[in-house]
Design an enzyme around this catalytic site. Structure first.
Site, PDB file in Angstrom:
ATOM      1  N   ARG A 116       0.810  -1.220   0.000  1.00  0.00           N
ATOM      2  CA  ARG A 116       0.000   0.000   0.000  1.00  0.00           C
ATOM      3  C   ARG A 116       0.845   1.273   0.000  1.00  0.00           C
ATOM      4  O   ARG A 116       0.471   2.281   0.572  1.00  0.00           O
ATOM      5  CB  ARG A 116      -0.976   0.025   1.186  1.00  0.00           C
ATOM      6  CG  ARG A 116      -1.960  -1.135   1.213  1.00  0.00           C
ATOM      7  CD  ARG A 116      -2.871  -1.134   0.002  1.00  0.00           C
ATOM      8  NE  ARG A 116      -3.716  -2.320  -0.001  1.00  0.00           N
ATOM      9  CZ  ARG A 116      -3.439  -3.444  -0.662  1.00  0.00           C
ATOM     10  NH1 ARG A 116      -2.307  -3.533  -1.364  1.00  0.00           N
ATOM     11  NH2 ARG A 116      -4.256  -4.470  -0.632  1.00  0.00           N
TER      12      ARG A 116
ATOM     13  N   SER B 291     -11.432   0.746   2.463  1.00  0.00           N
ATOM     14  CA  SER B 291     -10.749   0.146   3.613  1.00  0.00           C
ATOM     15  C   SER B 291     -10.023   1.239   4.397  1.00  0.00           C
ATOM     16  O   SER B 291      -9.233   1.990   3.840  1.00  0.00           O
ATOM     17  CB  SER B 291      -9.759  -0.915   3.132  1.00  0.00           C
ATOM     18  OG  SER B 291      -9.102  -1.518   4.215  1.00  0.00           O
TER      19      SER B 291
ATOM     20  N   GLU C 120      -4.962   3.504   6.133  1.00  0.00           N
ATOM     21  CA  GLU C 120      -4.834   3.262   4.698  1.00  0.00           C
ATOM     22  C   GLU C 120      -5.416   4.443   3.927  1.00  0.00           C
ATOM     23  O   GLU C 120      -4.921   4.817   2.864  1.00  0.00           O
ATOM     24  CB  GLU C 120      -5.543   1.970   4.293  1.00  0.00           C
ATOM     25  CG  GLU C 120      -5.382   1.620   2.825  1.00  0.00           C
ATOM     26  CD  GLU C 120      -5.832   0.215   2.493  1.00  0.00           C
ATOM     27  OE1 GLU C 120      -6.190  -0.022   1.328  1.00  0.00           O
ATOM     28  OE2 GLU C 120      -5.832  -0.650   3.391  1.00  0.00           O
TER      29      GLU C 120
END
EC number: 1.3.1.98
Length: 325
Positions: free
Chosen positions: A180, A229, A299
């Site tokens: 990520r 998310s 995130e």
């Protein structure tokens, strides 16, 4: 809250710019959470060359922020100073099928449309994008992925405009991808990318994509005001399980709530502010730390200024906030 208008300070070169310039544009209108203050200047370039010209002339001391479709993003209530660049599909959309099961796509394209275009061309390996909200620009920046595949597994090269206005090509290695996260040139704006897939049957790929859609819609709040998310998965663990075990499923602060359907999704359910949303997120982090001894990492990208007197600190005790349950 508003910022001083930058446009008059860019004379005379600003007359050469063909894209759209809006001073103090409210960013709540273009983010999925529907929260956030103004951009001091929102710039939507006409095309790659227009973007390069603008960045070449823009004084280096002015902050530049790039946002995509606004899905995985929380803009704070005080807004963003400097220039916010947002690419649109007219100048940075489209797909082009290349030889060898490759496809070139514009970074303003939604992930789902890229997955569909590849499938229809018989290119397998990109169907995972069907399960990711947002656009290709954000996917390239965040190394977006799901169901066992990440952007770095398929991206071959990308085209970008640097902060100095130079058009460059970057390889997968240049991006130094991690979970990520990427580490490309600071301030570069991604404008297109080439992906490598492999030969497949269109009908089979599209069928798998339908399965991804059904799985996602049954397990995630896809029709809510959300940023996707919320927290990264810690090594070997699932964030949603940690959040659930800490008693945070359905937790509320103001107009924000952790989803009842999927505990790692943060929602705007009742005219929440960015302050409500970030406060709730930090409250969840506090409770997960207290319960499991694990510090969840965001995130969702958070950026901008807090509204005066409404700052949010890390790892908050949610019991002190009105509306927390």
């Amino acid at each position: 809250m508003s910022f001083p208008d930058l446009i008059p300070t860019f004379e005379p070169w600003i007359s050469e710019v063909r894209g759209r310039l809006i001073a103090n544009q409210m960013l709540s209108e273009i983010t999925w959470f529907r929260v956030g203050g103004p951009a001091q200047l929102l710039f939507t370039p006409a095309d790659e060359n227009d973007l390069a010209l603008f960045l070449r002339h823009l004084p280096q001391d002015i902050r530049v922020t790039v946002i995509g479709l606004g899905s995985n993003l929380l803009i704070r209530d005080g807004g963003l100073d400097g220039v916010v660049i947002r690419l649109n599909a007219k100048g940075f959309g489209g797909t082009e099928v290349l030889d060898g099961q490759r496809i070139r796509v514009g970074t303003a394209m939604p992930d789902v449309k890229v997955a569909t275009a590849a499938a229809e061309a018989g290119i397998d390996g990109l169907s995972f994008y069907r399960g990711i909200p947002g656009g290709i620009g954000g996917a390239l920046y965040m190394n977006a992925g799901c169901y066992g595949t990440e952007t770095r597994d398929r991206m071959v090269e990308l085209r970008a405009v640097t902060r100095q206005g130079e058009i460059v090509t970057l390889t997968n290695a240049d991006m130094a991808y991690r979970y990520r996260k990427s580490n490309g040139p600071r301030g570069a704006v991604f404008v297109s990318a080439v992906y490598q897939g492999f030969a497949g049957d269109s009908a089979d790929i599209l069928a798998r994509m339908r399965e991804i859609t059904e799985k996602r819609e049954s397990s995630q709040p896809t029709k809510s005001r959300t940023g996707g998310s919320t927290f990264k998965n810690p090594e070997g663990k699932s964030s949603w399980k940690l959040i659930d075990a800490a008693g945070c499923r359905g937790l509320k602060v103001g107009g924000a709530q952790m989803s009842e359907l999927h505990a790692n999704f943060l929602l705007n359910i009742d005219n929440a502010t960015a302050h409500d949303i970030e406060t709730l997120g930090e409250t969840v982090r506090n409770r997960v730390r207290a319960t499991h001894g694990i510090d969840l990492q965001w995130e969702i990208r958070r950026m901008g200024h807090f509204a005066p007197g409404a700052e949010v600190q890390e790892f908050l005790d949610g019991d002190v906030f009105t509306g927390a349950v």
